[in-house]
Design an enzyme around this catalytic site. Structure first.
Site, mmCIF file in Angstrom:
data_model
loop_
_atom_site.group_PDB
_atom_site.id
_atom_site.type_symbol
_atom_site.label_atom_id
_atom_site.label_comp_id
_atom_site.label_asym_id
_atom_site.label_seq_id
_atom_site.Cartn_x
_atom_site.Cartn_y
_atom_site.Cartn_z
ATOM 1 N N ASP A 95 0.865 -1.176 0.000
ATOM 2 C CA ASP A 95 0.000 0.000 0.000
ATOM 3 C C ASP A 95 0.904 1.228 0.000
ATOM 4 O O ASP A 95 1.489 1.575 1.019
ATOM 5 C CB ASP A 95 -0.901 -0.038 1.231
ATOM 6 N N ASN A 108 -0.137 4.268 -0.821
ATOM 7 C CA ASN A 108 -0.938 5.445 -0.443
ATOM 8 C C ASN A 108 -0.731 6.624 -1.397
ATOM 9 O O ASN A 108 -0.798 7.784 -0.999
ATOM 10 C CB ASN A 108 -0.645 5.868 1.007
#
Length: 263
Positions: free
Chosen positions: A152, A154
């Site tokens: 992840d 982001n």
């Protein structure tokens, strides 16, 4: 063939209660990077040390119920590294790397959870600090080893990577500085966004995260913030990519890529 999965669990116990373990058992997975364990060793080891025949390697956050990453592997690594040597972020449990070295090859698979800056300006500044220190770390690694980084990140890199890009240009995850970091990682470090290599025009079908607010999931108002980034020779072995949406184990969906590769 190596089947490699990335999934932000948003709590390993929560994901398990929603069918993640059963899905993994049926998936013929060889390696799986998971993020946001939200659990400590005392919670993880008894139930989740091994999943779907894979051995787990973990980097826990100091703070209970926060962050943490894991990497499950079928093949035994020659070494496991946790953290990047930066106390601020190593305390948050953001990096675990499994090495599969032979006399002729140095290969790393990494599970990484980049900070989110959406909760406050303070956390956004922490995210910028992470990006600043992680770039040279990754640069050195990519110069000396073959690698696949899953996790992840982001960051939605391009306009195609989120539904409402116009209204999110000043929001964390789609800020110009964050997008520029991704561009540098691809251009200067030579890393390859493997999903985009295989399917360059995927739009909404490529999203991997949906807010729990409103009807984001139902209306596919999503973001592509989960990646598999690989050095070129490894990226060239990628054969197929999929985002699994038939079930929902967390606010993220599993990203699966098959590589013509053995560990």
């Amino acid at each position: 063939m190596l089947r490699l999965v990335s999934l932000n669990l948003n709590g390993i116990r929560s994901a398990a209660s929603k069918g993640w373990l059963q899905w993994a058992e049926q998936g013929s997975i060889d390696c799986m990077g998971v993020q946001e364990l939200k659990a400590q060793a005392a919670d993880v080891v008894p139930r989740f040390a091994n999943v779907a025949g894979l051995m787990g390697h973990f980097h826990y956050a100091d703070k209970k119920g926060y962050s943490g990453v894991g990497l499950y592997t079928r093949a035994a690594p020659s070494a496991v590294i946790t953290g990047i040597g930066e106390p601020e972020f190593d305390a948050e449990g953001r990096y675990v790397e499994a090495r599969f070295d032979t006399p002729t090859r140095k290969l790393s698979i990494i599970s990484c959870y980049f900070p989110s800056g959406s909760s406050s300006e303070e956390r956004q500044q922490a995210k910028f600090r992470f990006l600043g220190v992680f770039f040279p770390y990754l640069q050195l690694l990519a110069a000396t080893r073959e690698l696949i980084l899953v996790g992840d990140v982001n960051i939605a890199h391009r306009e195609i990577d989120l539904k409402n890009w116009r209204s999110n240009q000043k929001n964390s995850g789609f800020l110009p500085e964050e997008r520029a970091w991704m561009t540098r990682a691809l251009d200067e470090l030579g890393l390859v966004d493997v999903h985009r290599l295989l399917r360059p025009d995927d739009g909404g079908e490529a999203y991997t995260w949906w807010s729990n607010r409103g009807a984001a999931w139902a209306n596919n108002v999503g973001w592509r913030i989960d990646y598999q980034l690989a050095t070129p020779a490894l990226a060239a072995t990628a054969r197929s990519v999929s985002v699994y949406k038939a079930e929902r184990f967390s606010d993220h969906a599993p990203l699966t890529i098959d590589y013509d590769l053995t560990l």
